[in-house]
Motif scaffolding. Structure first.
Motif, short mmCIF file in Angstrom:
data_model
loop_
_atom_site.label_atom_id
_atom_site.label_comp_id
_atom_site.label_asym_id
_atom_site.label_seq_id
_atom_site.Cartn_x
_atom_site.Cartn_y
_atom_site.Cartn_z
N SER A 22 -3.04 -5.40 -9.53
CA SER A 22 -4.23 -5.63 -8.71
C SER A 22 -4.60 -4.32 -8.02
CB SER A 22 -3.95 -6.71 -7.67
OG SER A 22 -3.34 -6.14 -6.53
N PRO A 23 -5.89 -4.15 -7.68
CA PRO A 23 -6.31 -2.88 -7.07
C PRO A 23 -5.53 -2.53 -5.79
CG PRO A 23 -8.22 -4.11 -7.79
CD PRO A 23 -7.04 -5.02 -7.99
N ILE A 24 -5.24 -3.50 -4.94
CA ILE A 24 -4.51 -3.17 -3.70
C ILE A 24 -3.07 -2.80 -4.05
CG2 ILE A 24 -3.77 -3.99 -1.43
CD1 ILE A 24 -6.04 -5.97 -1.48
N ALA A 25 -2.48 -3.51 -5.00
CA ALA A 25 -1.11 -3.21 -5.40
C ALA A 25 -1.02 -1.80 -5.97
CB ALA A 25 -0.63 -4.22 -6.42
N ARG A 26 -2.06 -1.38 -6.70
CA ARG A 26 -2.06 -0.02 -7.26
C ARG A 26 -2.02 1.02 -6.16
NH1 ARG A 26 -6.87 1.39 -10.87
NH2 ARG A 26 -5.95 3.43 -10.55
N VAL A 27 -2.81 0.79 -5.11
CA VAL A 27 -2.84 1.72 -3.97
C VAL A 27 -1.46 1.80 -3.32
CG1 VAL A 27 -3.86 2.17 -1.71
CG2 VAL A 27 -5.29 1.30 -3.56
N LEU A 28 -0.83 0.63 -3.15
CA LEU A 28 0.49 0.61 -2.52
C LEU A 28 1.54 1.26 -3.41
CD1 LEU A 28 0.38 -2.98 -0.98
CD2 LEU A 28 0.28 -0.81 0.26
N ALA A 29 1.44 1.01 -4.72
CA ALA A 29 2.42 1.59 -5.65
C ALA A 29 2.39 3.11 -5.56
CB ALA A 29 2.10 1.13 -7.08
N LEU A 30 1.18 3.66 -5.59
CA LEU A 30 1.04 5.11 -5.53
C LEU A 30 1.58 5.66 -4.21
CD1 LEU A 30 -0.01 7.45 -7.19
CD2 LEU A 30 -2.24 7.15 -6.13
N ALA A 31 1.28 4.95 -3.13
CA ALA A 31 1.73 5.41 -1.81
C ALA A 31 3.26 5.39 -1.72
CB ALA A 31 1.12 4.54 -0.72
N PHE A 32 3.90 4.34 -2.22
CA PHE A 32 5.36 4.28 -2.16
C PHE A 32 5.99 5.34 -3.08
CE2 PHE A 32 4.79 -0.16 -0.48
CZ PHE A 32 5.39 0.08 0.74
N ALA A 33 5.36 5.57 -4.23
CA ALA A 33 5.88 6.60 -5.14
C ALA A 33 5.78 7.97 -4.47
CB ALA A 33 5.11 6.58 -6.45
N ARG A 34 4.69 8.21 -3.75
CA ARG A 34 4.52 9.50 -3.07
C ARG A 34 5.55 9.67 -1.97
NH1 ARG A 34 -1.81 9.58 -3.64
NH2 ARG A 34 -1.90 10.90 -5.49
N ARG A 35 6.06 8.56 -1.45
CA ARG A 35 7.10 8.65 -0.43
C ARG A 35 8.49 8.80 -1.05
NH1 ARG A 35 5.54 4.28 4.28
NH2 ARG A 35 3.64 5.32 4.95
N GLY A 36 8.52 8.91 -2.36
CA GLY A 36 9.80 9.20 -3.01
C GLY A 36 10.55 7.99 -3.51
N HIS A 37 9.95 6.80 -3.47
CA HIS A 37 10.64 5.61 -3.94
C HIS A 37 10.49 5.44 -5.43
CE1 HIS A 37 11.32 4.32 0.14
NE2 HIS A 37 10.04 4.54 0.41
N ALA A 38 11.54 4.92 -6.05
CA ALA A 38 11.41 4.45 -7.43
C ALA A 38 10.67 3.12 -7.38
CB ALA A 38 12.78 4.28 -8.05
N LEU A 39 9.93 2.81 -8.45
CA LEU A 39 9.14 1.58 -8.45
C LEU A 39 9.50 0.68 -9.62
CD1 LEU A 39 5.48 2.90 -7.88
CD2 LEU A 39 7.10 2.14 -6.14
N VAL A 40 9.48 -0.62 -9.35
CA VAL A 40 9.46 -1.59 -10.43
C VAL A 40 8.14 -2.34 -10.31
CG1 VAL A 40 10.55 -3.61 -11.48
CG2 VAL A 40 11.97 -1.85 -10.41
N LEU A 41 7.30 -2.16 -11.30
CA LEU A 41 6.00 -2.82 -11.30
C LEU A 41 6.09 -4.06 -12.18
CD1 LEU A 41 3.61 0.27 -11.69
CD2 LEU A 41 4.56 -0.73 -9.60
N ALA A 42 5.88 -5.21 -11.58
CA ALA A 42 6.04 -6.45 -12.33
C ALA A 42 4.74 -7.23 -12.35
CB ALA A 42 7.16 -7.29 -11.73
N GLY A 43 4.50 -7.91 -13.47
CA GLY A 43 3.29 -8.70 -13.59
C GLY A 43 3.23 -9.37 -14.95
#
Lengths: 254, 464
Positions: A22-43
């Protein structure tokens, strides 16, 4: 009790995002990645998930991003996702949800039940398991993207609203339970956001861009908020709507 | 899929057209849009000026939400992204990593898809051509629902008919583009004020190739001896290291960060000013415009190597949000033509004379010397010669007849008008301006036999 703002810089763990395309989730994903977190994107949609994951990797110089299947209505997908989730968990973002066809939700009982599963019942199991895990870690966060529609049942979208309201209540309980172990739970009550969900609908009030909505969700997390209306002025709109006596409210067409 | 009934216009605010507007957020949404009935047109950020991105008789598809980066190679600067990604986003994301779009127009608020469909050019055209030259490949969604990859070797006809093809061959879904290494954090600009057009043309002819970027502001109101007086603005990258850059030993890799924080802020800054929805019309009174041009010309000084930030040099007008509203409800049109060598200079003289005589031009007018065009790109605008772009407020009823007279001069000198700016060209002028039109039509007929993709401009010009 008071909660300290979330300190993400200490040990960046993995952030799991449910409903990551979702568009909001994309914004959050990028922000958390920029903070150095690894991401698991599920959907649900593997093509979209791969695209979104590639986007985050390219924009952040190859952040660690993996994708996983998650469908709130398919229980089997939950166990597999949780089994794959290794290492330290920083937090969970629940960005799933569907407004659906509100007219059909009123007349088609089976469909109404499906919507309830997608927006609430299907999340209980996975959220319970994740809460358990965060409690054991004694740190982390849960962000639940809810809706102002969950603040009062209305004839226009009560199936969706009831599910979002139930989610808010569930998160409230989790917050109470997890507070002693230092795990934070943020309930976000979104007003109108300019995404496919509202696009083309006549809206009585202006809609927020998904970028701005994402920024505000993150700010609420950083400030250690428990419940955040996004944008904030919806708090006052809902205060007003909740203040209308039921005797009168039941005759209104809101 | 839900659509929104919306009245749209180009950047010139004229003409307007109501259309069913879709805004897909996922790839499969595009397929859903394709399954609807009626004609379709993809639209980016609506920075073409006239009716090129309008489809009043059917539906419009906004690509802005499909803006993900698919891949980026930090070694070669090769970017693959969804077509809705804007150049502003490309700059924000990749300039700090040392890469710059190979071609930038006068605004950063254009999408990659729109840039390809208009085959846009910038201040470096004389050296690096239009954007098509830097495109490696793209994916085109055809009316049949098929997605084809187009490059110089795969589907080459679709490739060259789509670059500059105004969105009429299909929907550009993603783009692979070579970015250019960013050699500096700012541009060193030489300003030269010229007495008249002759001096400006002489300067361009003399040493334009010494500059990476070159453009001139030209006064289209002054007449007589001052006809075509200009301010040339030409520059090269400042390749000296910023003062706060950490020294790195010779022989080692330079620091990763190519832009100092100040230069990065300049790229991400929001507009400083905005224009309210309906600006007072007196701002465009001819006497005031004449005064503005006089002041602008007089304050310009001949100066060498003036350090200028990236945003200020490439996108001065992006600093004022919605500046097109200055032209009021009636809107404006921009007329841009190219007059190829060897008759280009003579053509520019005649065009300017005609514009100055009519006295209806606005303050924004630009003169530039183009390098060679891209052979085989059938509807691309640039050709080796001089290009002139002039804004005309449409409140002035003399503008449209004037533009008809300019068309005649343009054709007489073997020139053409830029379709991305056009809102009013008569269909009869097109074959003379675009002699490869029939070849383009034949390719387009193969790609979209039923004419699914169309625009108000395409109907007006009987393009297909």
């Amino acid at each position: 009790m008071s909660v300290t703002p979330h300190d993400a810089t200490a040990r960046p763990g993995t952030v799991l995002i449910l409903g990551a395309t979702s568009p909001i989730a994309r914004v959050l994903a990028l922000a958390f990645a920029r903070r150095g977190h690894a991401l698991v994107l599920a959907g649900r949609d593997p093509v979209e998930l791969d695209r979104t994951a590639a986007d985050v990797r390219a924009r952040t110089r190859h952040a660690a991003v993996v994708t996983g299947r998650f469908d709130a209505t398919v229980e089997a997908s939950h166990a597999a996702l949780l089994a794959d989730l290794g290492g330290e968990l920083e937090g969970v973002v629940v960005a799933t949800g569907a407004l659906g066809d509100v007219a059909r939700a009123r007349s088609d009982a089976r469909y109404a039940a499906e919507l309830t599963t997608a927006n609430y019942a299907g999340l209980v199991r996975v959220l319970s398991a994740l809460a358990e895990r965060l409690e054991q870690q004694r740190r982390g966060f849960i962000i639940g993207l809810g809706s102002v529609a969950g603040d009062r049942g209305r004839q226009s979208n009560y199936v969706y609203g009831a599910a979002k309201g139930a989610l808010a209540l569930f998160l409230q309980g989790l917050r109470n339970r997890l507070a002693p172990s230092g795990v934070r739970v943020l309930t976000v009550k979104l007003g109108f956001v300019d995404t496919a969900m509202t696009y083309g609908m006549p809206l009585p009030l202006p809609a927020l861009s998904p970028e701005e909505a994402g920024r505000r969700v993150l700010r609420a997390l950083d400030r250690g908020r428990d419940v955040a209306y996004v944008p904030g002025w919806w708090r006052w709109v809902m205060l007003l709507i909740r203040a209308i006596p039921e005797r009168l409210f039941k005759r209104l067409k809101l | 899929m839900r659509s929104r009934r919306t009245t749209l216009s180009g950047w010139g605010a004229w003409p307007r057209a109501e259309s069913d507007v879709y805004r897909p957020e996922r790839l499969r949404d595009l397929d859903a849009v394709l399954r609807t009935d009626g004609t379709l047109l993809a639209r980016g950020l609506g920075r073409s000026y006239g009716d090129a991105a309008l489809n009043g008789a059917g539906a419009t598809v906004l690509l802005e939400r499909l803006d993900r980066v698919i891949a980026f190679d930090d070694e070669t600067g090769t970017l693959t992204a969804e077509a809705g990604m804007s150049l502003a986003d490309v700059l924000r994301t990749f300039a700090p990593r040392g890469w710059f779009p190979p071609v930038v127009p006068g605004t950063r608020h254009v999408t990659l898809g729109g840039a390809l469909a208009c085959d846009i050019h910038g201040k470096n055209h004389h050296r690096h051509g239009s954007i098509g030259r830097h495109v490696v490949r793209f994916t085109l969604l055809l009316a049949s629902g098929e997605r084809i990859v187009c490059s110089r070797t795969e589907n080459p006809d679709a490739f060259r008919a789509t670059l500059g093809g105004m969105g009429l061959t299909g929907i550009i879904v993603d783009v692979t583009l070579r970015l250019a290494p960013l050699p500096g954090r700012r541009v060193l600009v030489d300003y030269q004020r010229t007495r008249d057009l002759e001096e400006a043309l002489a300067q361009f002819a003399a040493d334009d190739d010494a500059y990476e970027y070159s453009v001139a502001w030209i006064d289209c109101i002054a007449r007589g001896a001052a006809l075509g007086r200009s301010v040339l603005m030409r520059g090269n990258w400042d390749t000296s290291p910023p003062p706060d850059a950490p020294a790195h030993p010779a022989g080692t890799a330079p620091p990763m960060r190519a832009l100092p924080p100040a230069a990065e802020r300049d790229l991400t800054r929001s507009p400083l000013l905005g224009v309210p929805p309906f600006a007072p019309g007196f701002l465009l009174r001819p006497s005031l415009l004449r005064l503005f041009n006089e002041v602008y010309y007089r304050q310009a000084r001949t100066a060498a190597r003036v350090p200028t930030a990236i945003g200020a040099f490439f996108f001065p007008l992006d600093a004022i949000a919605d500046w097109n509203r200055l032209y009021g409800r009636a809107g404006f049109t921009q007329y841009q033509l190219v007059l190829p060598h060897p008759h280009g200079e003579d053509g520019v003289r005649r065009v300017l004379h005609e514009i100055a005589r009519a006295g209806s031009a606005s303050f924004l007018a630009v003169l530039k010397r183009f390098g060679p065009g891209e052979p085989g790109q059938l509807l691309s605008f640039p050709r080796a010669g001089y290009t002139l772009a002039v804004d005309f407020p449409l409140r002035d009823s003399g503008v449209l007849p004037l533009l008809d007279r300019l068309d005649a001069i343009c054709i007489e000198h073997g020139g053409r008008v830029y379709l991305a700016k056009d809102a009013r060209l008569p269909a009869t002028t097109l074959p003379a301006m675009y002699p490869e039109l029939d070849e383009w039509r034949a390719i387009r007929e193969q790609l979209d036999p039923a004419g699914r993709f169309t625009s108000d401009q395409a109907r007006r010009l009987r393009l297909a």
